[in-house]
Each structure stands twice: as C-alpha cells, then as structure tokens.
Design an enzyme around this catalytic site. Structure first.
Site, PDB file in Angstrom:
ATOM      1  N   GLU A 176      -0.273  34.590   7.055  1.00 49.81           N
ATOM      2  CA  GLU A 176      -1.687  34.558   7.278  1.00 49.81           C
ATOM      3  C   GLU A 176      -2.213  34.175   8.542  1.00 49.81           C
ATOM      4  O   GLU A 176      -2.894  33.093   8.634  1.00 49.81           O
ATOM      5  CB  GLU A 176      -2.217  33.609   6.069  1.00 49.81           C
ATOM      6  CG  GLU A 176      -1.806  33.959   4.690  1.00 49.81           C
ATOM      7  CD  GLU A 176      -2.449  32.865   3.401  1.00 49.81           C
ATOM      8  OE1 GLU A 176      -2.680  31.837   3.864  1.00 49.81           O
ATOM      9  OE2 GLU A 176      -2.222  33.184   2.312  1.00 49.81           O
ATOM     10  N   GLU A 286       3.133  39.068  -3.498  1.00 46.41           N
ATOM     11  CA  GLU A 286       2.816  38.250  -4.452  1.00 46.41           C
ATOM     12  C   GLU A 286       1.759  38.756  -5.241  1.00 46.41           C
ATOM     13  O   GLU A 286       0.633  38.247  -5.556  1.00 46.41           O
ATOM     14  CB  GLU A 286       1.890  37.004  -3.597  1.00 46.41           C
ATOM     15  CG  GLU A 286       2.770  36.283  -2.322  1.00 46.41           C
ATOM     16  CD  GLU A 286       1.995  35.425  -1.636  1.00 46.41           C
ATOM     17  OE1 GLU A 286       1.119  34.770  -2.027  1.00 46.41           O
ATOM     18  OE2 GLU A 286       2.349  35.018  -0.524  1.00 46.41           O
TER      19      GLU A 286
HETATM   20  C1  GLA Z   1      -0.783  32.362  -0.548  1.00 47.57           C
HETATM   21  C2  GLA Z   1       0.501  31.738  -0.014  1.00 47.57           C
HETATM   22  C3  GLA Z   1       1.519  31.557  -1.290  1.00 47.57           C
HETATM   23  C4  GLA Z   1       0.805  30.978  -2.389  1.00 47.57           C
HETATM   24  C5  GLA Z   1      -0.422  31.656  -2.886  1.00 47.57           C
HETATM   25  C6  GLA Z   1      -1.213  31.130  -3.915  1.00 47.57           C
HETATM   26  O1  GLA Z   1      -0.927  33.433  -1.089  1.00 47.57           O
HETATM   27  O2  GLA Z   1       1.119  32.879   0.741  1.00 47.57           O
HETATM   28  O3  GLA Z   1       2.672  30.756  -0.853  1.00 47.57           O
HETATM   29  O4  GLA Z   1       0.395  29.590  -1.943  1.00 47.57           O
HETATM   30  O5  GLA Z   1      -1.207  31.720  -1.686  1.00 47.57           O
HETATM   31  O6  GLA Z   1      -0.820  29.978  -4.446  1.00 47.57           O
END
Ligand code: GLA
Length: 376
Positions: A176, A286
């Site tokens: 990020e 994710e």
């Molecule tokens: C982001 C992070 C993850 C997690 C998610 C939501 O996407 O990369 O590690 O913390 O948020 O929990």
C-alpha cells in the site's frame, strides 16, 4: 450472444421475488445432508482441486486456525494449497520491540503449511500500518533520519526473509505505497506514510533489493488495494515500470481483491491487461466480497437469497475473468476461510464474504463457481 448484465440482474431479482411469493407451502428440507454433499446432491470438489490447472488457491489464517484438531485446520487442508498469515508476519507482530523477534506464531503457520504440503505467502515486510513506532520515530517522537530508517528496514527484511528462506515462496515486500482517493491522479505516492516522509519513494526500491539479497528464489510482490480503479492502477503501473526500468527485482503485483458484489468486470480486465504489459506475475492476495451493494445499505446478520444471488453473480464473473488470465495469475488467496471470521464484520452487519459459510460448509455460490470451472 452476450447477455446484458443489468438485464441479468433484473431477471435474477424477479426470479427471487417470484420464488419467495410462491414459497408459502414450504417443504421442510432433509437435514441429513451426507458429508461432502449439499442438499442438491452435488459433490463438493475441494477448491485446490477445482483450480489446480489454473492457480494456487489460498486463505489468510490465524495460528489458532492452523491446527488439524480444529474444523478450520481440516478445512484448510482440504480446500487450500497456500496460506497467508492474517497478522502474525506483519512488522509489529515479528519485531514489536527493536531487536527482539517473536517467531512462535509465524513459525507455527509455516510448520502447518509444511506438514500439509501448502505454500506460504509472506505478508508483509514494509508497510506504514501495523508497524512498530521505533521503525519511524525516535524517543522525542521525531521522524528518524533516512540512513537509520533504511538500516532498520534492511535489518528487518534480511532477518525475516532469511529465517523463512525456502519456506515462504512469495513475499509482499511493500504494501500500500500508492496514494488513492485521488481521481485526478495528481499525487503518486502515499505521502502520509512515514516511510515516504523519511526516505522518499525509493524506500520501495530498497525494500525489494534487501528482500532479493536475502532470498534469491522468493517471488517478490508489490501489494495494494483499489488497484482496479483507473487512477490507482496507472500509479501502480508507473511505479512498477520505474522499478523494472531500474532493474529493481520485482516479480509481481498483488491485487488485494477486497472487491464488491457490484465490482466492474471491465475494471478488472483493463487492470489485468495493463499489468500484463509489465511482464509480471499477478496474484489476488486478499479476496473477499461482502454481500452489500454499498456501505449505506442497512446491515443484516442472516444470509438471505438476495445476498446469495449477488454473490453468485459476482463470484462467477470474477472467477471467469481470473481463469481468462490464468497464464499470468499464479495465486488467488481469500482473506479468510469461511464467513465466521472476517475483518469486514461489524456489530449488526455481517459481511458473509466467502464461498464457505460460518460452519465452513460450501454456500450455494460455491457450487456456481464449481459449475463455472467444470464447464470451461
Ligand atoms: C489490508 C492489509 C491486510 C489486512 C487487510 C484488512 O488489505 O494488507 O494485511 O490488514 O487490510 O484487515
């Protein structure tokens, strides 16, 4: 002939209404569903077998879940070929106190994966969040010098990657780093990140170099959310292109995949086409699809037919696209196992974001995805 998507939604919605009206004389279902079969009699093909010709299929897990004595452990072994630590490999979990590493939870996950022939995605090495304050600030609360910040980053990455060399096959090296909520596309990097403030954008370059030195064989990823929106995907593209042009060792881009039931197919395809041109691997790192159309929609705590319909539409569209790009997509990881445990739940508002329900059984959407793959 391509069926117009809004017509499909309308058709589905009317089917739902007709069904619920005509369902007054409800037939009580046989509750003795045989193991591995839904009440339709359909056989469950474990996800990792379903997708074995296409990509690895993973789940984010806690150490408690990575235990064959639990339903979660059994489900992991049955369905998934890859795991990611939901939290225990993040910087604040591994090195909360400078110089004192706490490995036990991460080690447990890695051992579980080894025992059960699963891959491990390492998450994550460099992030502005869930990182200890000492990585950023001195005892007066001032930001560290560029030199000290980089030295500490190098030490952290080298120690962690070296420990799990050969066990962790892919690392989210930087998480990020790009700015979003910026449709004008003016600000490239997340300038509120202490990493950016201490070092500038080249902290990204350095992190990848440190990771490659520690493990020449691990796949090194840049990971981000909202990556399919035009303004953000272009920034990610430019940044990764810059890294590649400068011979910085990056192997792939992780799309977090915190998507919505109404996520745009065109946005996903356009992003995958753009990233394909960078000659990198793609992983969906994710994935979770909450049941609501927006954050304004009132919350519910019971999974209903509307939610099921939305998820069938969304998940079949998404997996259809991902299968189309399976030559560049190497792993699709859900950010959880089943609907009982997800970061998206709020009091009075359950998200139900996965293919497995709260008891870890396949939901109707699971069978739609299964059908989709079988029919390709
Ligand atoms: C982001 C992070 C993850 C997690 C998610 C939501 O996407 O990369 O590690 O913390 O948020 O929990």
């Amino acid at each position: 002939m391509k069926i117009n998507k809004s017509k499909l939604w309308a058709l589905g919605a009317s089917v739902l209404i007709i069904w619920s009206c005509s369902n007054s004389e409800e037939v009580i279902p046989d509750l003795n569903v045989p193991e591995d079969e839904e009440d339709t009699g359909e056989v469950v093909i474990p996800l990792k077998e379903l997708f074995e010709d296409y990509f690895e299929i993973g789940a984010a897990v806690t150490p408690q879940q990575a235990d064959l004595g639990t339903a979660h452990g059994q489900t992991l072994r049955k369905h998934f070929s890859s795991i990611t630590a939901e939290n225990v490999m993040k910087p604040d979990a591994l090195q909360r106190v400078k110089g004192q590493y706490t490995w036990s939870s991460a080690d447990q996950l890695v051992q579980f994966a080894k025992d059960n022939n699963m891959l491990v995605r390492g998450h994550c090495l460099t992030w502005h969040s869930q990182s200890p304050d000492w990585m950023f600030y001195d005892e007066n609360g001032d930001l560290l010098s560029r030199e000290l910040a980089l030295a500490q980053l190098e030490e952290h990455i080298t120690t962690v990657v070296t420990r799990y060399k050969d066990d962790v096959y892919a690392w989210d090296v930087v998480n990020e780093a790009m700015f979003d909520w910026d449709p004008a596309g003016v600000i490239e990097y997340r300038e509120d990140s202490p990493w950016y403030q201490m070092i500038g954008e080249t902290y990204i370059d350095s992190a990848f170099v440190y990771a490659r030195r520690a493990d020449p064989n691990a796949k090194l990823f840049y990971n981000d959310y909202n990556s399919i929106f035009s303004w953000k995907r272009n920034k990610i593209y430019n940044m990764v292109k810059r890294l590649k042009d400068n011979n910085i060792p990056i192997d792939g881009i992780g799309l977090q995949g915190h998507w919505m039931v109404n996520t745009s197919e065109a946005d996903i395809r356009t992003t995958l086409d753009l990233f394909r041109s960078l000659d990198v691997e793609i992983q969906i790192t994710e994935l979770d699809i909450p049941v609501y159309l927006s954050s304004d929609e009132p919350g519910a705590t019971v999974y209903n037919d509307t939610f099921s319909f939305r998820q069938k539409m969304a998940y079949t569209m998404i997996f259809d696209v991902l299968l189309d790009y399976s030559d560049i997509i190497t792993n699709v990881t859900f950010w959880g196992i089943g609907d009982d445990h997800t970061w998206l739940d709020q009091p009075g508002r359950k998200a139900f974001p996965f293919l497995l329900d709260e008891e870890l059984n396949p939901k109707p959407v699971y069978f739609e995805v299964q059908k989709l793959v079988q029919n390709r």
